[in-house]
Design an enzyme around this catalytic site. Structure first.
Site, short mmCIF file in Angstrom:
data_model
loop_
_atom_site.label_atom_id
_atom_site.label_comp_id
_atom_site.label_asym_id
_atom_site.label_seq_id
_atom_site.Cartn_x
_atom_site.Cartn_y
_atom_site.Cartn_z
N HIS A 1 36.93 33.70 44.63
CA HIS A 1 38.00 34.41 44.12
C HIS A 1 38.34 34.13 42.56
O HIS A 1 38.67 34.87 41.67
CB HIS A 1 39.09 34.28 44.85
N CYS A 2 38.41 32.82 42.32
CA CYS A 2 38.40 32.39 41.06
C CYS A 2 37.43 33.08 40.04
O CYS A 2 37.94 33.21 38.89
CB CYS A 2 37.99 30.86 40.75
#
Length: 415
Positions: A384-385
């Site tokens: 997600h980062c």
């Protein structure tokens, strides 16, 4: 026994890194072009060199769509700096290439890369991934890129004034990624009156936002601002009505405990919560998870619903080859794209399979793709980062995924 969850990333304290940090420590987008309101630019049309129109925060009707809403594309970034990653850089780039290819099985991926590194990125990622030449420092597109909102005036991007997570890492280029990307696509830019990151935001698309106090109510981002003041800005910027605050953990990792490594919405009314292994010794991270659970158990969302909470247990670090003290051993940092869910595969087969099953059940109709990201995780980050979605405008058909080269893996396969 799994050790406690460690810090997100160790920054190399080399002279070069410190010099770059000193140069960029106060860097954030300036205020030029931030006043006033303008109708959106022509979305998706690259700028011939002009500047994306700016808009005032709180333009009527704008809101941040949930991640599971249709996307036009996903943005990612090619890690550029040896001074940050050291000898881990080749492995991290390998993981980014594999992740980009996995997402490209579902939707268009645009990978930002420095001009002098663009050919290398193209070779690594293959023809299914578009490489856009744009100056970056690191891979964390979730935090450095714009946070997109939609409304009656079309698409806009919120520039959260990325400042290297409070001056913890060089960001001379990353501090300008949101502005430069919006300029390129001629998308309306909203300069936020607060400083933060996309990974510090989690919305359900129906008016509810989750966040940690540690990554927002912190003098390294928003000195002198109270939680109520920051909450008011988030509501105005993102079109939310209610903010669920967790305490988080300040000063123990580079992000000060982003919410996207703690709790996520799977759908309105359902929250997936990172949970440590049962035998994990108490520490600040187990306390943060327990505190978030307590908040969620007593909370309602913006529509008055009690929340269903689904535990997502972490893997056993003893089962993961090469996992060190900075390894981010959480499955909660997954990514939802058009028709798919991209999930970490760490090497603890029991935990990997369990996480994939939980997330498949929570996202019916989407295929789960497991991607090995152990080099990224060893640096304290996750899927997600490294991704940031551009939502499709309501009524628009999402762009199809590029055609896969002959012989490539299907979207449902592990990568």
């Amino acid at each position: 026994m799994a050790p406690s969850r460690p810090s997100r990333r160790v920054l190399l304290q080399s002279g070069a890194a410190l010099a770059a940090l000193a140069l960029a420590g106060g860097c954030s987008s300036d205020s030029s072009g931030s006043a006033g309101s303008s109708a959106g630019g022509t979305e998706g049309q690259p700028s011939p060199g002009g500047t994306a129109p700016a808009a005032s925060p709180g333009a009527e009707g704008r809101a941040m769509p949930a991640e599971w809403s249709p996307h036009t594309r996903t943005f990612m970034a090619w890690p550029a700096l040896e001074e940050v990653w050291g000898d881990q850089l080749p492995g991290v780039r390998q993981d980014i290439a594999a992740l980009a290819q996995a997402v490209a099985g579902y939707e268009q991926v645009v990978l930002l890369a420095r001009p002098d590194q663009a050919d290398q990125a193209r070779q690594a990622c293959g023809s299914s991934v578009e490489v856009l030449e744009l100056a970056v420092d690191d891979l964390w597109a979730r935090d450095t890129g714009p946070t997109f909102v939609t409304g009656p005036q079309g698409l806009a991007g919120v520039d959260l004034n990325f400042n290297g997570w409070g001056g913890k890492q060089t960001h001379a280029n990353d501090g300008q990624v949101a502005r430069n990307l919006l300029d390129h696509y001629r998308i309306t830019r909203i300069q936020a009156p607060i400083t933060g990151e996309g990974g510090a935001i989690e919305v359900d698309g129906e008016g509810t936002l989750m966040a940690t106090e540690s990554s927002w109510v912190n003098d390294n981002r928003n000195p002198g601002r109270t939680r109520d003041q920051i909450e008011a800005s988030l509501k105005e910027l993102l079109g939310v009505e209610k903010v669920l605050w967790f305490k988080g953990v300040a000063g123990q990792d580079i992000t000060d405990c982003h919410v996207d490594a703690l709790a996520r919405f799977a759908e309105p009314g359902t929250v997936v919560l990172h949970r440590p292994a049962a035998d994990t010794p108490p520490d600040v991270w187990t306390t943060a998870s327990a505190q978030a659970l307590q908040v969620l158990q007593s909370a309602t969302d913006a529509n008055g619903r009690k929340l269903k909470i689904v535990d997502l247990p972490e893997p056993d670090l003893d089962q993961i080859q090469g996992a060190g003290k900075n390894f981010l051993a959480t499955y909660i940092n997954y990514y939802v794209c058009n028709g798919g869910v991209i999930v970490p595969r760490f090497g603890d087969k029991t935990a990997d399979d369990r996480a994939a099953g939980i997330l498949a059940d929570l996202h019916p109709g989407r295929k789960v793709t497991q991607v090995g990201i152990n080099h990224i995780a060893a640096g304290g980050g996750g899927i997600h980062c490294a991704t940031q979605q551009q939502p499709a405008l309501p009524g628009a058909s999402p762009a199809p995924a590029p055609a896969r080269p002959s012989g490539s893996a299907s979207p449902s396969a592990s990568v």
